[in-house]
Enzyme design. Structure first.
Site: not given
Ligand code: PLP
Length: 429
Positions: A285, A352, A381
């Protein structure tokens, strides 16, 4: 007037993404449309990389592919020097296609089946195991070059209960005793290189959970090193670094985050005799969220006695986060940036289901049919959680760099909705 952050600009009341007018992109490629800013991805990666590597040079970022698996995004991050964190055979496949070498890919499987385990071993990537049964099954098929164990530190955090991944009741990872047993088994089986891993949740903007959990990870690492006489090549503190979504949200304080995490790491390396491992993190993220913008067109304004809806062409098939987590995404009207918020709208999609609301009770400039909205911070995401629900083809993705534009994923067609379907022979007529 909207306060915009890079890669967004207000040019005479019109939204630009880097140097490209949003309206031009929507006209050229149609809507809904995901737009990704290359410069923003590189800027975020470098900011994070520099903050850590200035404090500890054996440092590596593994970009978490699940946030956005577009091959162009992966190529940008490979070019920056990232490794990649994957959670499925499909993500490993895409990472290899994007040019990552097997030794640059960490696969974290969540107790997957034999076929996936065989594919992972054959591809030669580093393997991070989630449970003892998973390890035992993996070793029946072969010995990975590098093995890591995902630890459940029991200190989790996150923006929503669904994304907290460490706790007494979480489905992920191993506790201290299971981990000790796992490393013993792997060592006896002939694994030569080891890492240790945690990932406690997603969308975390406070430093303390990382530190509490990191401390627990290091304590467990010490126990393993002492009891088994081994050392780790890397210690991976996972992803989860949050970003602000609402204008008033606090940013994760990168300076404090890095100095506290690196400070803890350095002090415990010597105190716990942990040798000289690399420090790894695996954010998704943080790197791509702010680089993604969803453009969506207003199809209708519907006014009820107690509600005003702006119906747009992106529903939760395109952007699931609001429906799934009640997530907030800031919205701007790309062609009315200099107009004052004037009316309260629910921004609704065409799916819907009543839950298909992208934004609830949002003050926005007075809108009409044909206006173009930009939903911000959707680079993580966003597309990766999209679907064809309601038989709606997924949208296109466009990459922008300065004034350059490239279509990096074509919009799906109706044909794509049925591409893999077969009609049972007794129904053919
Ligand atoms: N590493 C693992 C094993 C994860 O499951 C995730 C996200 O679910 C991430 C890294 C990355 O998380 P983020 O996008 O919150 O940094």
């Amino acid at each position: 007037m909207e306060a915009l952050k890079s890669p967004l600009k207000n040019v005479n009341g019109e939204l630009y993404i880097e140097n490209v007018p949003a309206v031009k992109l929507a006209e050229k490629f149609g809507t809904p449309l995901y737009v990704i800013s290359e410069s923003k991805i590189r800027e975020n990666y470098r900011r994070l990389y520099e903050a850590f590597s200035n404090r500890y040079d054996k440092f590596r970022i593994l970009y978490s592919a699940k946030a956005n698996t577009n091959i162009s995004v992966l190529k940008i991050l490979h070019d920056e020097g990232a490794y990649v964190d994957t959670v499925s055979a499909g993500e490993v496949y895409i990472a290899l296609k994007a040019g990552f070498k097997p030794y640059e890919i960490l696969y974290t499987g969540i107790d997957v089946g034999d076929l996936e385990l065989k594919y992972i071993l054959d591809s030669g990537v580093m393997v991070n195991v989630d449970s003892l049964p998973q390890l035992n099954r993996l070793l029946k098929f072969g010995i990975p070059e590098v093995l890591s164990v995902r630890i459940n530190t029991e200190y989790g955090a996150g923006h929503h209960e669904y994304v907290v991944t460490a706790s007494k009741f979480a489905k992920f990872g191993m506790n201290e005793n299971s981990a000790l047993e796992a490393y013993r088994i792997a060592k006896e089986a002939g694994v030569k290189k080891f890492g240790i891993h945690m990932h406690i949740g997603s969308g975390i903007t406070e430093v303390t959970p990382f530190i509490k959990s990191g401390m627990r990870l290091l304590e467990i690492a010490r126990k393993i090193c002492t009891e088994l006489g081994m050392s780790f090549d890397f210690i991976d503190f996972g992803g989860g670094l949050g970003v602000p979504y609402r204008p008033e949200d606090q940013e994760l304080d990168l300076d404090i985050f890095c100095s506290r995490l690196v400070g803890l790491f350095r002090s415990k390396l010597s105190e716990f005799s942990l040798g000289n491992p690399e420090l790894w993190i695996e954010p998704g993220r943080f790197i791509v969220a702010e680089a993604g913008i969803l453009l969506t067109r207003v199809n209708a304004i519907k006014i009820l006695p107690h509600k005003r809806f702006a119906f747009v062409d992106a529903g939760f098939n395109v952007l699931l986060r609001p429906a799934m987590y009640g997530a907030y995404h800031h919205i701007v009207v790309t062609n009315r940036l200099n107009e004052k918020p004037a009316e309260v709208y629910d921004v609704a999609g065409p799916i819907c289901e009543s839950g298909d609301i992208i934004a609830k009770e949002r003050m926005l400039p007075k809108m009409c049919e044909g206006d173009l909205l930009a939903v911000l911070n959707v680079g993580a995401y966003g597309f990766s959680m999209s679907s064809q629900y309601n038989s709606r083809p997924r949208p296109a993705e466009v990459l922008v760099k300065g004034d350059k534009i490239a279509l990096i994923r074509e919009a799906e067609t109706f044909e794509d909705l049925i591409r893999r379907q077969r009609v049972a022979e007794w129904l053919e007529g």
